[in-house]
Design a protein around this motif. Structure first.
Motif, PDB file in Angstrom:
ATOM      1  N   LEU A  29       0.830  -1.068  -0.074  1.00 14.04           N
ATOM      2  CA  LEU A  29      -0.060   0.061  -0.198  1.00 14.04           C
ATOM      3  C   LEU A  29       0.850   1.218  -0.080  1.00 14.04           C
ATOM      4  O   LEU A  29       0.394   2.342  -0.349  1.00 14.04           O
ATOM      5  N   ARG A  30       2.379   1.299   0.167  1.00 16.68           N
ATOM      6  CA  ARG A  30       2.918   2.205   0.212  1.00 16.68           C
ATOM      7  C   ARG A  30       3.119   2.955  -1.105  1.00 16.68           C
ATOM      8  O   ARG A  30       3.504   3.983  -1.511  1.00 16.68           O
ATOM      9  N   ASN A  31       2.936   1.851  -2.210  1.00 18.97           N
ATOM     10  CA  ASN A  31       2.884   2.118  -3.579  1.00 18.97           C
ATOM     11  C   ASN A  31       1.700   2.727  -3.958  1.00 18.97           C
ATOM     12  O   ASN A  31       0.532   2.481  -3.984  1.00 18.97           O
ATOM     13  N   SER A  32       1.938   4.026  -4.618  1.00 18.61           N
ATOM     14  CA  SER A  32       0.755   4.810  -5.048  1.00 18.61           C
ATOM     15  C   SER A  32      -0.301   4.324  -5.941  1.00 18.61           C
ATOM     16  O   SER A  32      -1.510   4.387  -5.895  1.00 18.61           O
ATOM     17  N   ALA A  33       0.415   3.359  -7.040  1.00 20.21           N
ATOM     18  CA  ALA A  33      -0.494   2.662  -7.841  1.00 20.21           C
ATOM     19  C   ALA A  33      -1.481   1.746  -7.394  1.00 20.21           C
ATOM     20  O   ALA A  33      -2.429   1.515  -7.797  1.00 20.21           O
TER      21      ALA A  33
ATOM     22  N   TYR B  69       7.209   2.544 -15.172  1.00 20.12           N
ATOM     23  CA  TYR B  69       7.195   1.306 -15.653  1.00 20.12           C
ATOM     24  C   TYR B  69       6.338   0.540 -14.563  1.00 20.12           C
ATOM     25  O   TYR B  69       5.392  -0.458 -15.049  1.00 20.12           O
ATOM     26  N   GLY B  70       6.940   0.586 -13.570  1.00 20.38           N
ATOM     27  CA  GLY B  70       6.084  -0.108 -12.325  1.00 20.38           C
ATOM     28  C   GLY B  70       4.603   0.174 -12.077  1.00 20.38           C
ATOM     29  O   GLY B  70       3.874  -0.781 -11.908  1.00 20.38           O
ATOM     30  N   ALA B  71       4.144   1.490 -12.486  1.00 19.62           N
ATOM     31  CA  ALA B  71       2.849   1.730 -11.992  1.00 19.62           C
ATOM     32  C   ALA B  71       2.141   1.197 -13.204  1.00 19.62           C
ATOM     33  O   ALA B  71       0.869   0.785 -12.698  1.00 19.62           O
ATOM     34  N   SER B  72       2.468   1.209 -14.484  1.00 14.30           N
ATOM     35  CA  SER B  72       1.665   0.565 -15.378  1.00 14.30           C
ATOM     36  C   SER B  72       1.446  -0.956 -15.347  1.00 14.30           C
ATOM     37  O   SER B  72       0.433  -1.457 -15.651  1.00 14.30           O
ATOM     38  N   GLU B  73       2.638  -1.653 -14.789  1.00  8.80           N
ATOM     39  CA  GLU B  73       2.525  -3.073 -14.619  1.00  8.80           C
ATOM     40  C   GLU B  73       1.500  -3.304 -13.433  1.00  8.80           C
ATOM     41  O   GLU B  73       0.529  -4.342 -13.484  1.00  8.80           O
ATOM     42  N   ILE B  74       1.527  -2.649 -12.392  1.00  8.68           N
ATOM     43  CA  ILE B  74       0.814  -2.906 -11.242  1.00  8.68           C
ATOM     44  C   ILE B  74      -0.887  -2.554 -11.592  1.00  8.68           C
ATOM     45  O   ILE B  74      -1.578  -3.238 -11.202  1.00  8.68           O
ATOM     46  N   ALA B  75      -1.004  -1.537 -12.494  1.00  7.57           N
ATOM     47  CA  ALA B  75      -2.422  -1.097 -13.031  1.00  7.57           C
ATOM     48  C   ALA B  75      -2.789  -2.455 -13.677  1.00  7.57           C
ATOM     49  O   ALA B  75      -4.248  -3.171 -13.482  1.00  7.57           O
ATOM     50  N   ARG B  76      -2.361  -3.552 -14.313  1.00  6.90           N
ATOM     51  CA  ARG B  76      -2.840  -4.591 -14.934  1.00  6.90           C
ATOM     52  C   ARG B  76      -2.766  -5.542 -14.259  1.00  6.90           C
ATOM     53  O   ARG B  76      -4.064  -6.365 -14.227  1.00  6.90           O
ATOM     54  N   PHE B  77      -2.185  -5.937 -13.237  1.00  6.17           N
ATOM     55  CA  PHE B  77      -2.525  -6.790 -11.999  1.00  6.17           C
ATOM     56  C   PHE B  77      -3.484  -6.498 -11.381  1.00  6.17           C
ATOM     57  O   PHE B  77      -4.362  -7.544 -11.161  1.00  6.17           O
ATOM     58  N   PHE B  78      -4.076  -5.294 -11.021  1.00  2.43           N
ATOM     59  CA  PHE B  78      -5.168  -5.047 -10.194  1.00  2.43           C
ATOM     60  C   PHE B  78      -6.374  -4.757 -11.124  1.00  2.43           C
ATOM     61  O   PHE B  78      -7.410  -4.294 -10.375  1.00  2.43           O
TER      62      PHE B  78
ATOM     63  N   GLY C 208      -4.657   2.242 -16.931  1.00  2.00           N
ATOM     64  CA  GLY C 208      -3.743   3.138 -16.332  1.00  2.00           C
ATOM     65  C   GLY C 208      -4.135   4.522 -16.125  1.00  2.00           C
ATOM     66  O   GLY C 208      -3.733   5.479 -15.238  1.00  2.00           O
ATOM     67  N   ASP C 209      -4.949   5.006 -17.286  1.00  2.00           N
ATOM     68  CA  ASP C 209      -5.588   6.318 -17.338  1.00  2.00           C
ATOM     69  C   ASP C 209      -6.383   6.644 -16.132  1.00  2.00           C
ATOM     70  O   ASP C 209      -6.637   7.877 -15.838  1.00  2.00           O
ATOM     71  N   LEU C 210      -7.087   5.624 -15.485  1.00  2.00           N
ATOM     72  CA  LEU C 210      -8.105   5.968 -14.514  1.00  2.00           C
ATOM     73  C   LEU C 210      -7.287   6.418 -13.060  1.00  2.00           C
ATOM     74  O   LEU C 210      -7.950   6.693 -12.458  1.00  2.00           O
ATOM     75  N   ILE C 211      -6.083   5.741 -13.006  1.00  2.00           N
ATOM     76  CA  ILE C 211      -5.401   6.214 -11.902  1.00  2.00           C
ATOM     77  C   ILE C 211      -4.254   7.253 -12.138  1.00  2.00           C
ATOM     78  O   ILE C 211      -3.085   7.146 -11.531  1.00  2.00           O
ATOM     79  N   ASP C 212      -4.385   7.833 -13.207  1.00  2.00           N
ATOM     80  CA  ASP C 212      -3.388   9.027 -13.697  1.00  2.00           C
ATOM     81  C   ASP C 212      -1.989   8.333 -14.110  1.00  2.00           C
ATOM     82  O   ASP C 212      -0.835   9.033 -13.547  1.00  2.00           O
ATOM     83  N   VAL C 213      -1.904   7.315 -14.552  1.00  2.00           N
ATOM     84  CA  VAL C 213      -0.485   6.637 -15.114  1.00  2.00           C
ATOM     85  C   VAL C 213      -0.566   6.985 -16.526  1.00  2.00           C
ATOM     86  O   VAL C 213      -1.554   6.715 -17.259  1.00  2.00           O
ATOM     87  N   ALA C 214       0.648   7.588 -16.977  1.00  2.00           N
ATOM     88  CA  ALA C 214       0.584   7.921 -18.399  1.00  2.00           C
ATOM     89  C   ALA C 214       0.849   6.501 -19.089  1.00  2.00           C
ATOM     90  O   ALA C 214       1.465   5.637 -18.861  1.00  2.00           O
TER      91      ALA C 214
END
Length: 404
Positions: free
Chosen positions: A43-47, A268-277, A281-287
């Motif tokens: 949960l420390r990761n913002s994504a 890069y990590g944020a986009s990968e995390i978005a796929r797992f969850f 990405g655009d819905l959590i402000d990840v480019a």
């Protein structure tokens, strides 16, 4: 032996089993290195936080209704108390839904102790749950035999399966627990957490030196280097002024390249995390690079998110509630229309088209805005304005529960 084989082997004999996250970590033969990744540290990761928050927020915002079929028509019936305040007076349905969805999305499971039962007998011959006290994921272990859970162990106390509310998602055959996205995304989450740790160490001076003090006149041995460092530090700490001859040169270390690499790793990590969850990405402000998908309206964007990402979870929870919280021919539906709200102009066009095509009565359209049917005086106003009765006569009562 692969992770699945180890997981299934763990359930072939009766044993105390921890969470799937710990089992998978053991199957990998590692404990996630310097920055351990658990359901809490992730949960420390913002994504991770943004994905979990978005899905739980939306799931908790859907009204929950109970229906039954009468002569082939779906009729709404009163909700049992467990679908109004499942945690008693202290925990309402929205908070309960948020907490359970949050756990399902990060750990693949949610648990609660059934502390009260209603007088209605369920399919298992017992009263239906009337109150469910949720428990933290880390407080639960299970005892299993094959693909069957024989005991739940919650805070050291044993419970039979019928005493515990257990929902799961991300399931595979032969394993009675849902999979943990955090466990499988641990490699990516660990990378970003390690990047965060390195950044803290960098800017605090713990990972690399913040500056360089160089002697241009001679080679400095270890003893002289320590003396020069201490003298420099004392001068800066006391007065902020360091006086030297032509031999010493002070140069701050620039970290532009490393900072850029750090930022790239985080993105890069944020986009990968978005796929797992299961969150675009655009819905959590990840480019999202290289994407050219456009939407005519926000409603279309939300519709795709509902169909492709959130809808299956909604269906699974409807099935679980229908099997275990209501009786007989009744079934539970989540009203997902809240996610598909249109702007006022588009909504008016849609309702007008439905009235014209006779799939929605004018009185039902009025009920959607919490308005009663037109009175005769109101209809007369239309007659005066337009010369004839433009709005057809309507029933005197609105149709409850109508949706466009």
């Amino acid at each position: 032996m692969g992770a699945w084989s180890r997981l299934k082997e763990a359930f072939t004999r009766e044993a105390n089993i921890s969470s799937p996250e710990d089992l998978l970590a053991q199957a990998r033969g590692m404990r996630n290195g310097k920055v351990p990744v658990t359901k809490d540290t992730a949960l420390r990761n913002s994504a991770v936080w943004a994905c979990l928050r978005l899905r739980a927020d939306l799931m908790s915002s859907f009204p929950i209704d109970v229906y039954r079929y009468v002569n082939g028509i779906q009729i709404e019936v009163p909700k049992p108390p467990v679908l109004v305040s499942p945690g008693g007076t202290e925990v309402g349905m929205r908070e309960w839904m948020y907490s359970t969805e949050f756990d399902l999305d990060r750990g693949g499971n949610c648990f609660g102790v059934i502390t009260e039962r209603s007088g209605v007998i369920g399919p298992d011959g017992r009263g239906l749950p009337g109150r469910i006290e949720l428990v933290e994921l880390g407080a639960v272990a299970i005892r299993g035999n094959g693909s069957t859970i024989t005991k739940f162990i919650i805070n050291g106390a044993e419970y039979d399966p019928w005493e515990v509310w257990h929902e799961k998602q991300y399931t595979v055959a032969g394993v009675p627990l849902g999979l943990s996205p955090v466990a499988y995304a641990a490699w990516v989450i660990e990378e970003t957490l390690s990047a965060q740790q390195f950044a803290r160490d960098w800017f605090a001076g713990g990972a690399v030196p913040l500056a360089e003090l160089k002697n241009n006149a001679k080679v400095v041995n270890a003893k002289d280097a320590r003396v020069a460092r201490d003298q420099f530090r004392a001068a800066v700490d006391d007065s902020g002024l360091f006086v030297h001859g032509m031999d010493w040169e002070y140069k701050p270390i620039q970290a532009v390249a490393s900072q850029s690499a750090f930022i790239e790793a985080r993105q890069y990590g944020a986009s990968e995390i978005a796929r797992f969850f299961g969150c675009p990405g655009d819905l959590i402000d990840v480019a999202v690079s290289g994407s050219s998908i456009t939407y005519a309206s926000m409603t279309q964007r939300n519709l795709q998110f509902l169909i492709m990402n959130l809808g299956p979870a909604v269906g699974r929870r409807e099935d679980a509630f229908s099997r275990r919280l209501v009786s007989g021919p009744r079934f539970v539906k989540f009203n997902t229309d809240a996610l598909l709200r249109m702007d006022p102009e588009a909504r008016a066009r849609t309702i007008g088209a439905r009235i014209t095509n006779r799939t929605l009565a004018p009185s039902e359209a009025r009920a959607l805005d919490n308005l009663p049917p037109f009175t005769e005086d109101q209809l007369s106003e239309f007659d005066r304005l337009f010369g004839s009765r433009s709005v057809p006569a309507q029933p005197t009562t609105a149709v409850p529960g109508a949706t466009p």
